[in-house]
Write a protein that holds these residues in place. Structure first.
Motif, mmCIF file in Angstrom:
data_model
loop_
_atom_site.group_PDB
_atom_site.id
_atom_site.type_symbol
_atom_site.label_atom_id
_atom_site.label_comp_id
_atom_site.label_asym_id
_atom_site.label_seq_id
_atom_site.Cartn_x
_atom_site.Cartn_y
_atom_site.Cartn_z
ATOM 1 N N LEU A 9 76.446 46.092 31.418
ATOM 2 C CA LEU A 9 76.576 46.911 29.833
ATOM 3 C C LEU A 9 75.223 46.432 29.104
ATOM 4 O O LEU A 9 74.542 45.514 29.593
ATOM 5 N N SER A 13 75.958 50.446 25.221
ATOM 6 C CA SER A 13 77.251 50.892 25.905
ATOM 7 C C SER A 13 78.201 50.860 24.769
ATOM 8 O O SER A 13 78.293 50.137 23.547
ATOM 9 N N ASP A 17 83.014 51.835 27.333
ATOM 10 C CA ASP A 17 82.508 51.198 28.534
ATOM 11 C C ASP A 17 82.984 49.872 28.937
ATOM 12 O O ASP A 17 83.211 49.622 30.101
ATOM 13 N N LEU A 18 83.224 49.230 27.861
ATOM 14 C CA LEU A 18 83.860 47.836 27.929
ATOM 15 C C LEU A 18 85.182 47.751 28.523
ATOM 16 O O LEU A 18 85.547 47.330 29.261
ATOM 17 N N HIS A 21 85.775 49.176 32.035
ATOM 18 C CA HIS A 21 84.768 48.814 32.926
ATOM 19 C C HIS A 21 85.597 48.013 34.061
ATOM 20 O O HIS A 21 86.536 47.236 34.020
ATOM 21 N N GLY A 28 90.981 44.039 30.186
ATOM 22 C CA GLY A 28 89.724 44.396 29.372
ATOM 23 C C GLY A 28 90.221 44.498 27.710
ATOM 24 O O GLY A 28 89.386 43.851 26.932
ATOM 25 N N LEU A 45 78.057 48.709 21.275
ATOM 26 C CA LEU A 45 78.269 47.250 21.059
ATOM 27 C C LEU A 45 77.091 46.850 20.207
ATOM 28 O O LEU A 45 77.292 45.805 19.557
ATOM 29 N N THR A 64 76.288 40.910 24.896
ATOM 30 C CA THR A 64 76.144 41.647 26.297
ATOM 31 C C THR A 64 75.942 40.914 27.424
ATOM 32 O O THR A 64 76.110 40.964 28.558
ATOM 33 N N LEU A 67 78.907 38.907 28.559
ATOM 34 C CA LEU A 67 79.639 40.084 29.177
ATOM 35 C C LEU A 67 79.091 40.299 30.687
ATOM 36 O O LEU A 67 79.952 40.133 31.653
ATOM 37 N N ASN A 68 77.889 40.328 30.782
ATOM 38 C CA ASN A 68 77.344 40.566 32.056
ATOM 39 C C ASN A 68 77.294 39.480 32.960
ATOM 40 O O ASN A 68 77.468 39.598 34.156
#
Length: 303
Positions: A9, A13, A17-18, A21, A28, A45, A64, A67-68
């Protein structure tokens, strides 16, 4: 990227998208703060801070990045989400479906931290006060869990969820690959109240198992005042301009903890208000590392 892997992301994004995902399939919505809210899925985001009214210094790049980290773990075959209430409990009380633990792995067999984000018990600010903390703590070798608790039902229910999550980790420590010795509880704002309550009174007082108290509690910007005569070592941070949890309130609790013999370190940062998270780009930047070093020092002294 191998076939079947999910991509990263970026701040551009969207919530769509989140929420959709593939790395976050099945949970989610629990990444985001509000229960039962219909989100504008077109929101980028870049504007995720608009979902966090009690928070400041929300940096989309920090959000992000954390999250990644979970995306990378899923791509590496490592589960990142665990239900700590079993299926029967969730059927009996459907609101328990809104709970869970997000797991950021450190070294196998290392101690663990549980992080309880804030949100005034109205929402759960994991994207700002949970995942970025856990990414930093796990990078330093410790196992870190971010608690998704039930929002909108007050402190008692949220703290019961923390006690249940702690009990789950103790009972599944071998499977999870964590040591139950020397664990720490971290919390910000409302989450700090939860962590401090378990530190003062233990998990059993809130419906959990009879477990050892945490070795360390890390508290960020809360007006929590309750304490016991047997308190864990405590690391405390607050912004000097915090109008929700004024520094004076935290200083009173720091004094009370020191009076009962607890080891305490206190940080008061200039020009900061409430809910600054990891403090990216502020005088508080680096406080997660400081809190982790404090935990490490207490572990060494205990051993």
């Amino acid at each position: 990227m191998r076939e079947g892997q999910a991509g990263h992301l970026s701040p551009r994004s969207t919530l769509r998208d989140l929420l959709h995902h593939p790395a976050f399939a099945g949970f989610g919505p629990l990444l985001l703060p509000w229960d039962g809210r219909a989100y504008d899925e077109a929101l980028p985001l870049l504007k995720i801070g608009s979902l966090l009214p009690y928070h400041t210094e929300v940096h989309p790049e920090t959000v992000t990045h954390a999250l990644n980290r979970m995306v990378d773990d899923v791509n590496g075959g490592k589960p990142v989400f665990y239900r700590f209430y079993d299926e029967a409990q969730r059927q009996d009380e459907p609101d328990k479906n809104r709970t869970g633990l997000f797991y950021f792995r450190g070294k196998p067999g290392a101690p663990f931290a549980i992080i309880s984000p804030g949100g005034g018990f109205s929402y759960v600010g994991s994207v700002h006060e949970g995942f970025p903390y856990a990414a930093e703590i796990s990078r330093r070798g410790y196992n870190a869990f971010v608690l998704r608790y039930r929002a909108g039902q007050g402190a008692a229910v949220a703290t019961q969820d923390l006690a249940a999550a702690l009990t789950y980790i103790f009972r599944n420590a071998q499977t999870l690959g964590v040591s139950t010795s020397g664990y720490s509880l971290w919390g910000s704002s409302a989450g700090a109240r939860m962590a401090a309550a378990i530190g003062s009174h233990g998990a059993a007082a809130f419906g959990g198992a009879q477990l050892p108290k945490p070795t360390v509690v890390v508290m960020a910007y809360t007006g929590h005042s309750d304490h016991s005569s047997d308190e864990p070592a405590t690391f405390v941070v607050v912004g000097e301009r915090d109008g929700i949890a004024p520094p004076a309130a935290m200083e009173r609790r720091v004094a009370a903890l020191r009076k009962v013999g607890s080891v305490v370190e206190f940080r008061r940062y200039p020009n900061l208000g409430h809910g600054f998270g990891v403090g990216t780009g502020t005088p508080a930047e680096g406080w997660i590392a400081e809190g982790t070093r404090f935990w490490e020092r207490i572990l060494r002294e205990r051993d």
